[in-house]
Design a protein around this motif. Sequence first.
Motif, PDB file in Angstrom:
ATOM      1  N   TYR A  71     -22.041 -21.960   4.234  1.00  0.00           N
ATOM      2  CA  TYR A  71     -23.414 -22.557   4.165  1.00  0.00           C
ATOM      3  C   TYR A  71     -23.480 -23.563   2.935  1.00  0.00           C
ATOM      4  N   LEU A  72     -22.750 -22.985   1.839  1.00  0.00           N
ATOM      5  CA  LEU A  72     -22.777 -24.187   0.753  1.00  0.00           C
ATOM      6  C   LEU A  72     -22.077 -25.498   0.994  1.00  0.00           C
ATOM      7  N   ALA A  73     -21.038 -25.171   1.832  1.00  0.00           N
ATOM      8  CA  ALA A  73     -20.196 -26.310   2.265  1.00  0.00           C
ATOM      9  C   ALA A  73     -20.826 -27.217   3.126  1.00  0.00           C
ATOM     10  N   GLU A  74     -21.849 -26.506   4.126  1.00  0.00           N
ATOM     11  CA  GLU A  74     -22.555 -27.566   4.887  1.00  0.00           C
ATOM     12  C   GLU A  74     -23.546 -28.102   3.899  1.00  0.00           C
ATOM     13  N   LEU A  75     -24.193 -27.460   3.243  1.00  0.00           N
ATOM     14  CA  LEU A  75     -25.268 -28.364   2.166  1.00  0.00           C
ATOM     15  C   LEU A  75     -24.319 -29.406   1.449  1.00  0.00           C
ATOM     16  N   GLY A  76     -23.065 -29.154   0.959  1.00  0.00           N
ATOM     17  CA  GLY A  76     -22.327 -29.927   0.099  1.00  0.00           C
ATOM     18  C   GLY A  76     -21.896 -31.303   0.739  1.00  0.00           C
ATOM     19  N   GLY A  77     -21.408 -30.857   2.204  1.00  0.00           N
ATOM     20  CA  GLY A  77     -20.824 -32.110   3.040  1.00  0.00           C
ATOM     21  C   GLY A  77     -21.853 -33.020   3.494  1.00  0.00           C
ATOM     22  N   ALA A  78     -23.061 -32.356   3.566  1.00  0.00           N
ATOM     23  CA  ALA A  78     -24.177 -33.313   4.111  1.00  0.00           C
ATOM     24  C   ALA A  78     -24.635 -34.268   2.853  1.00  0.00           C
ATOM     25  N   CYS A  79     -24.741 -33.629   1.475  1.00  0.00           N
ATOM     26  CA  CYS A  79     -25.192 -34.438   0.187  1.00  0.00           C
ATOM     27  C   CYS A  79     -24.227 -35.446   0.008  1.00  0.00           C
ATOM     28  N   LEU A  80     -22.861 -35.189   0.201  1.00  0.00           N
ATOM     29  CA  LEU A  80     -21.792 -36.052  -0.124  1.00  0.00           C
ATOM     30  C   LEU A  80     -21.785 -37.406   0.845  1.00  0.00           C
ATOM     31  N   LYS A  81     -22.103 -37.084   2.220  1.00  0.00           N
ATOM     32  CA  LYS A  81     -22.070 -38.047   3.011  1.00  0.00           C
ATOM     33  C   LYS A  81     -23.375 -38.967   2.896  1.00  0.00           C
ATOM     34  N   ALA A  82     -24.101 -38.387   2.361  1.00  0.00           N
ATOM     35  CA  ALA A  82     -25.585 -39.293   2.196  1.00  0.00           C
ATOM     36  C   ALA A  82     -25.725 -39.906   0.929  1.00  0.00           C
ATOM     37  N   ALA A  83     -26.879 -40.448   0.800  1.00  0.00           N
ATOM     38  CA  ALA A  83     -27.162 -41.292  -0.665  1.00  0.00           C
ATOM     39  C   ALA A  83     -28.538 -41.442  -0.859  1.00  0.00           C
ATOM     40  N   PRO A  84     -29.073 -41.721  -2.111  1.00  0.00           N
ATOM     41  CA  PRO A  84     -30.672 -41.890  -2.407  1.00  0.00           C
ATOM     42  C   PRO A  84     -31.089 -42.830  -1.286  1.00  0.00           C
ATOM     43  N   ASN A  85     -32.504 -42.691  -1.104  1.00  0.00           N
ATOM     44  CA  ASN A  85     -33.165 -43.362  -0.327  1.00  0.00           C
ATOM     45  C   ASN A  85     -34.293 -44.181  -0.714  1.00  0.00           C
ATOM     46  N   ALA A  86     -35.136 -45.024   0.097  1.00  0.00           N
ATOM     47  CA  ALA A  86     -36.037 -45.820  -0.886  1.00  0.00           C
ATOM     48  C   ALA A  86     -37.123 -44.732  -1.654  1.00  0.00           C
ATOM     49  N   GLY A  87     -37.383 -43.527  -1.202  1.00  0.00           N
ATOM     50  CA  GLY A  87     -38.284 -42.948  -1.828  1.00  0.00           C
ATOM     51  C   GLY A  87     -37.626 -42.279  -3.307  1.00  0.00           C
ATOM     52  N   HIS A  88     -36.433 -42.011  -3.239  1.00  0.00           N
ATOM     53  CA  HIS A  88     -35.761 -41.697  -4.799  1.00  0.00           C
ATOM     54  C   HIS A  88     -35.862 -42.960  -5.703  1.00  0.00           C
ATOM     55  N   ASN A 107     -34.437 -29.995  -5.271  1.00  0.00           N
ATOM     56  CA  ASN A 107     -33.297 -30.552  -4.557  1.00  0.00           C
ATOM     57  C   ASN A 107     -32.100 -30.308  -5.454  1.00  0.00           C
ATOM     58  N   ILE A 108     -30.841 -30.121  -4.848  1.00  0.00           N
ATOM     59  CA  ILE A 108     -29.673 -29.829  -5.383  1.00  0.00           C
ATOM     60  C   ILE A 108     -28.536 -31.125  -5.371  1.00  0.00           C
ATOM     61  N   ASP A 109     -29.202 -32.248  -4.568  1.00  0.00           N
ATOM     62  CA  ASP A 109     -28.381 -33.102  -4.146  1.00  0.00           C
ATOM     63  C   ASP A 109     -27.744 -34.289  -5.173  1.00  0.00           C
ATOM     64  N   GLY A 110     -28.638 -34.231  -6.339  1.00  0.00           N
ATOM     65  CA  GLY A 110     -28.422 -35.010  -7.409  1.00  0.00           C
ATOM     66  C   GLY A 110     -28.969 -36.527  -7.214  1.00  0.00           C
ATOM     67  N   TYR A 111     -29.616 -36.695  -5.824  1.00  0.00           N
ATOM     68  CA  TYR A 111     -29.985 -38.194  -5.692  1.00  0.00           C
ATOM     69  C   TYR A 111     -30.820 -38.410  -6.720  1.00  0.00           C
ATOM     70  N   HIS A 112     -31.833 -37.969  -7.383  1.00  0.00           N
ATOM     71  CA  HIS A 112     -32.629 -38.530  -8.464  1.00  0.00           C
ATOM     72  C   HIS A 112     -31.883 -39.136  -9.651  1.00  0.00           C
ATOM     73  N   ARG A 113     -30.803 -38.427 -10.030  1.00  0.00           N
ATOM     74  CA  ARG A 113     -29.952 -39.129 -11.050  1.00  0.00           C
ATOM     75  C   ARG A 113     -29.193 -40.340 -10.643  1.00  0.00           C
ATOM     76  N   ALA A 114     -28.739 -40.292  -9.304  1.00  0.00           N
ATOM     77  CA  ALA A 114     -28.081 -41.462  -8.844  1.00  0.00           C
ATOM     78  C   ALA A 114     -29.044 -42.667  -8.651  1.00  0.00           C
ATOM     79  N   ALA A 115     -30.317 -42.282  -8.269  1.00  0.00           N
ATOM     80  CA  ALA A 115     -31.266 -43.372  -7.934  1.00  0.00           C
ATOM     81  C   ALA A 115     -31.935 -44.105  -9.458  1.00  0.00           C
ATOM     82  N   GLY A 116     -31.305 -43.222 -10.649  1.00  0.00           N
ATOM     83  CA  GLY A 116     -31.806 -43.852 -11.786  1.00  0.00           C
ATOM     84  C   GLY A 116     -32.895 -43.116 -12.552  1.00  0.00           C
ATOM     85  N   SER A 117     -33.455 -42.103 -11.852  1.00  0.00           N
ATOM     86  CA  SER A 117     -34.365 -41.306 -12.789  1.00  0.00           C
ATOM     87  C   SER A 117     -33.602 -40.841 -14.215  1.00  0.00           C
TER      88      SER A 117
END
Length: 259
Positions: A71-88, A107-117
Amino acid sequence: MDAALREVATALARAERVLIITGAGLSADSGLPTYRGIGGLYNGRTADGLPIEAALSGSMLQRDPALCWKYLAELGGACLKAAPNAGHLVIAELQRLIPGCWVLTQNIDGYHRAAGSPVERLIEIHGELAPLYCQSCAAQDDELAAHLQRPLPPRCRLCGGILRPPVVLFEEMLPEAAIATLYAELRKGFDVALSVGTSSTFPYIVEPVLRTCERGGLAVEINPGLTPLSAEVDIRLVGTALDVLPKLLSHISNDRICK
């Protein structure tokens, strides 16, 4: 909702200290699954007949690391395939405009960092997915994507121990540094607390909103469904983060925010 949006925008424009609390609903707009709520992937039981709280627990990682990593892999795979959205991106822009704007995320996806927070005003209360580290020798491993293509659980290249991400699994304690930062900032108070896309089931997510209310600040919830906080906030904006946040930013004048 336009009048409510304008009211929240006005409050943000005047605010010196803002807390934005984000949950899985924010990243759902990037295509990631939520645990609970509308469209929640784990509202029932997992494919193995377990509640997600059991499958993704610290004890399961020790007892059956392969199952936990499934299940960690399921989450990890989903996070790696996606990207920050306009909300981030909107949240990162609010942090740029308001120097006293903090983000508290589940959230554990790291998208806030990637978006520039800015990292110095980002509290990742549940940790993040990478880098992995060895539970035996503590060696760091940066190859999450590669490990997800190999047999699970991933193993340390140095000692053969089982790797894990620096996330807070169910049954585990929250990171002390993150908690200390959160409560240090809460003691200073916030003018606005904005809850975005979280089911608000954890006390440390609900408490900052309630404390802001008690101190006379504005408490706002952005969510398509009802949560335990819905009856407590001052303003409820019904909709997804992607629906609401860009509209909210469009109501805010840079000249009024920039100091």
